[in-house]
Design an enzyme around this catalytic site. Structure first.
Site, mmCIF file in Angstrom:
data_model
loop_
_atom_site.group_PDB
_atom_site.id
_atom_site.type_symbol
_atom_site.label_atom_id
_atom_site.label_comp_id
_atom_site.label_asym_id
_atom_site.label_seq_id
_atom_site.Cartn_x
_atom_site.Cartn_y
_atom_site.Cartn_z
ATOM 1 N N ARG A 1 34.594 40.201 12.821
ATOM 2 C CA ARG A 1 33.262 40.756 12.536
ATOM 3 C C ARG A 1 33.496 41.827 11.487
ATOM 4 O O ARG A 1 34.050 42.890 11.783
ATOM 5 C CB ARG A 1 32.619 41.332 13.797
ATOM 6 C CG ARG A 1 31.333 42.088 13.482
ATOM 7 C CD ARG A 1 30.456 42.276 14.684
ATOM 8 N NE ARG A 1 29.863 41.011 15.088
ATOM 9 C CZ ARG A 1 28.917 40.891 16.010
ATOM 10 N NH1 ARG A 1 28.456 41.965 16.612
ATOM 11 N NH2 ARG A 1 28.436 39.700 16.327
ATOM 12 N N HIS B 1 25.975 34.456 9.992
ATOM 13 C CA HIS B 1 26.388 34.439 11.402
ATOM 14 C C HIS B 1 26.471 32.973 11.844
ATOM 15 O O HIS B 1 25.668 32.513 12.658
ATOM 16 C CB HIS B 1 25.378 35.219 12.241
ATOM 17 C CG HIS B 1 25.913 35.706 13.557
ATOM 18 N ND1 HIS B 1 27.211 35.473 13.985
ATOM 19 C CD2 HIS B 1 25.324 36.436 14.553
ATOM 20 C CE1 HIS B 1 27.386 36.031 15.170
ATOM 21 N NE2 HIS B 1 26.266 36.614 15.541
ATOM 22 N N GLN C 1 26.583 31.946 15.630
ATOM 23 C CA GLN C 1 25.280 32.075 16.275
ATOM 24 C C GLN C 1 24.399 30.873 15.948
ATOM 25 O O GLN C 1 23.714 30.332 16.822
ATOM 26 C CB GLN C 1 24.597 33.363 15.783
ATOM 27 C CG GLN C 1 23.252 33.611 16.427
ATOM 28 C CD GLN C 1 23.380 33.961 17.889
ATOM 29 O OE1 GLN C 1 24.115 34.877 18.246
ATOM 30 N NE2 GLN C 1 22.685 33.239 18.759
ATOM 31 N N ASP D 1 14.934 38.304 15.121
ATOM 32 C CA ASP D 1 16.124 39.131 15.311
ATOM 33 C C ASP D 1 15.676 40.574 15.111
ATOM 34 O O ASP D 1 14.537 40.837 14.690
ATOM 35 C CB ASP D 1 17.195 38.729 14.282
ATOM 36 C CG ASP D 1 18.535 39.450 14.463
ATOM 37 O OD1 ASP D 1 18.742 40.080 15.532
ATOM 38 O OD2 ASP D 1 19.373 39.381 13.545
ATOM 39 N N CYS E 1 18.958 36.040 18.859
ATOM 40 C CA CYS E 1 20.420 36.074 19.019
ATOM 41 C C CYS E 1 20.855 37.194 19.947
ATOM 42 O O CYS E 1 21.952 37.149 20.489
ATOM 43 C CB CYS E 1 21.091 36.202 17.656
ATOM 44 S SG CYS E 1 20.715 37.755 16.806
ATOM 45 N N ARG F 1 26.804 30.433 23.275
ATOM 46 C CA ARG F 1 27.826 30.941 22.348
ATOM 47 C C ARG F 1 29.213 30.497 22.816
ATOM 48 O O ARG F 1 30.078 30.184 22.001
ATOM 49 C CB ARG F 1 27.768 32.478 22.274
ATOM 50 C CG ARG F 1 26.512 33.049 21.624
ATOM 51 C CD ARG F 1 26.438 32.767 20.142
ATOM 52 N NE ARG F 1 27.582 33.254 19.401
ATOM 53 C CZ ARG F 1 27.755 34.507 18.968
ATOM 54 N NH1 ARG F 1 26.813 35.404 19.171
ATOM 55 N NH2 ARG F 1 28.839 34.867 18.286
HETATM 56 N N1 CP Z 1 24.342 37.739 18.944
HETATM 57 C C1 CP Z 1 25.470 38.433 18.765
HETATM 58 O O1 CP Z 1 26.301 38.131 17.884
HETATM 59 O O2 CP Z 1 25.632 39.471 19.641
HETATM 60 P P1 CP Z 1 26.760 40.595 19.616
HETATM 61 O O3 CP Z 1 26.448 41.506 18.465
HETATM 62 O O4 CP Z 1 26.645 41.267 20.934
HETATM 63 O O5 CP Z 1 28.098 39.931 19.416
HETATM 64 N N1 NVA Z 2 21.215 40.912 12.406
HETATM 65 C C1 NVA Z 2 21.964 41.581 13.435
HETATM 66 C C2 NVA Z 2 22.645 40.569 14.309
HETATM 67 C C3 NVA Z 2 23.436 41.131 15.446
HETATM 68 C C4 NVA Z 2 24.084 40.067 16.274
HETATM 69 C C5 NVA Z 2 22.957 42.536 12.805
HETATM 70 O O1 NVA Z 2 23.571 42.165 11.804
HETATM 71 O O2 NVA Z 2 23.095 43.658 13.291
#
Ligand code: CP
Ligand code: NVA
Length: 310
Positions: free
Chosen positions: A107, A134, A137, A226, A265, A293
């Protein structure tokens, strides 16, 4: 060697195999304790490193559980604990990690850093979310829609409301690869990247962008949203103001097709992008989506390790 930085790294045929595998894996282990290995434990002896430059609940947990169920293990690392934070290069870190683990999920704050890591790595690298995409997801979302609607995702109609962010971009890419129709309704200032939309359209997908949430949800099988303020976004107050008309509430859900499902998500900001009544209501698929997931990532890992054919 394969990476999974965006859905395009798999392409439509492999994505279909990944989805079919995810459904089968889920069905095959119904009722088993969550940490018990699957029959066959196809990734026994394999280790995944998971690096987080930002917080995560679902991505962190689901990759760990996915590897356990496949018979392998996971080492989870906060990026700040690595020598990366003291100036060791991405290139050198990727080369060292490639000698010690079998795959890496990251990440990352910057998609370009993820790409640099993948370019230097000798093992598969997975995008665990960047500011641009993502993809893990999106696979779970496709799986959830097929499961809840009981038919292939191709030909379904989706509406996305709110911010044209990383999650939206991966769903736009998915529309192009898997052949579903997607209406994206956002304030003009937060519209999705035009290049991503153009690429999906070039594949023949009906992707429309607009600023009218009611028009977007009309006839939709799936309504997705989201958070309005993603990790790293700095204009929080302006975003909340601009996106207020895009809140998924009972009125908007009633304008979708009867039986339409709601996706998010997570994490959700209740009272902002979605009301309690929608996220906790009968049309919400968010808890299945979160569970999926695990199953989706297992299928992605099996594809990366060559277990799903070419
Ligand atoms: N949806 C998702 O990726 O959640 P997290 O940020 O908790 O990993
Ligand atoms: N769009 C959000 C998704 C988190 C899973 C972010 O990037 O923070």
């Amino acid at each position: 060697m394969r990476h999974f930085l965006t859905l395009a790294d798999a392409g439509p045929a492999a994505l279909r195999r990944i989805l079919d595998c995810a459904h089968a894996l889920k069905a095959a282990r119904a009722g088993r304790p969550k940490g018990a290995a699957d029959d066959g434990a196809r990734l026994a002896g394999r280790v995944l490193a998971a690096i987080f430059e930002r917080p995560s609940t679902r991505t962190r947990l689901s990759f760990d559980i996915a590897m356990r169920q496949l018979g392998g293990g996971t080492i989870t690392l906060a990026a700040g604990d690595l020598q990366l934070g003291r100036g060791e290069t991405i290139h050198d870190t990727a080369r060292v990690m490639s000698r010690m683990v079998d795959a890496v999920v990251i990440r990352a704050r910057a998609h370009a850093d993820l790409e640099a890591f993948a370019a230097a790595a000798d093992v598969p690298v997975i995008n665990g979310l960047t500011e641009r995409a993502h993809p893990c997801q999106a696979v779970a979302d496709l799986m959830t829609v097929e499961e809840r609607l009981g038919r292939p995702v191709a030909g379904t109609r989706w509406a996305w409301l709110g911010d044209g962010n990383n999650v939206a971009r991966s769903l736009i890419e998915a529309a192009g690869l898997m052949g579903f129709a997607l209406r994206v309704a956002t304030p003009p200032a937060y519209a999705p990247d035009a290049g991503v939309v153009a690429a999906a359209r070039a594949r023949g997908a009906a992707v429309e962008t607009m600023d009218d949430p009611l028009r977007a949800v009309a006839g939709a099988d799936v309504v997705a949203t989201d958070t309005w303020v993603s990790m790293g976004d700095e204009d929080a107050a302006a975003r909340r103001r601009a996106m207020e008309p895009f809140q998924v509430n009972p009125m908007l859900m009633a304008a979708a097709r009867p039986g339409a499902i709601f996706l998010h998500c997570l994490p959700a900001h209740r009272g902002e992008e979605v009301t309690d009544s929608v996220i906790d209501g009968p049309q919400s698929a968010v808890w299945d989506e979160a569970e999926n997931r695990v199953h989706a990532q297992k299928a992605i890992l099996l594809w990366l390790f060559g277990h799903l054919g070419d």
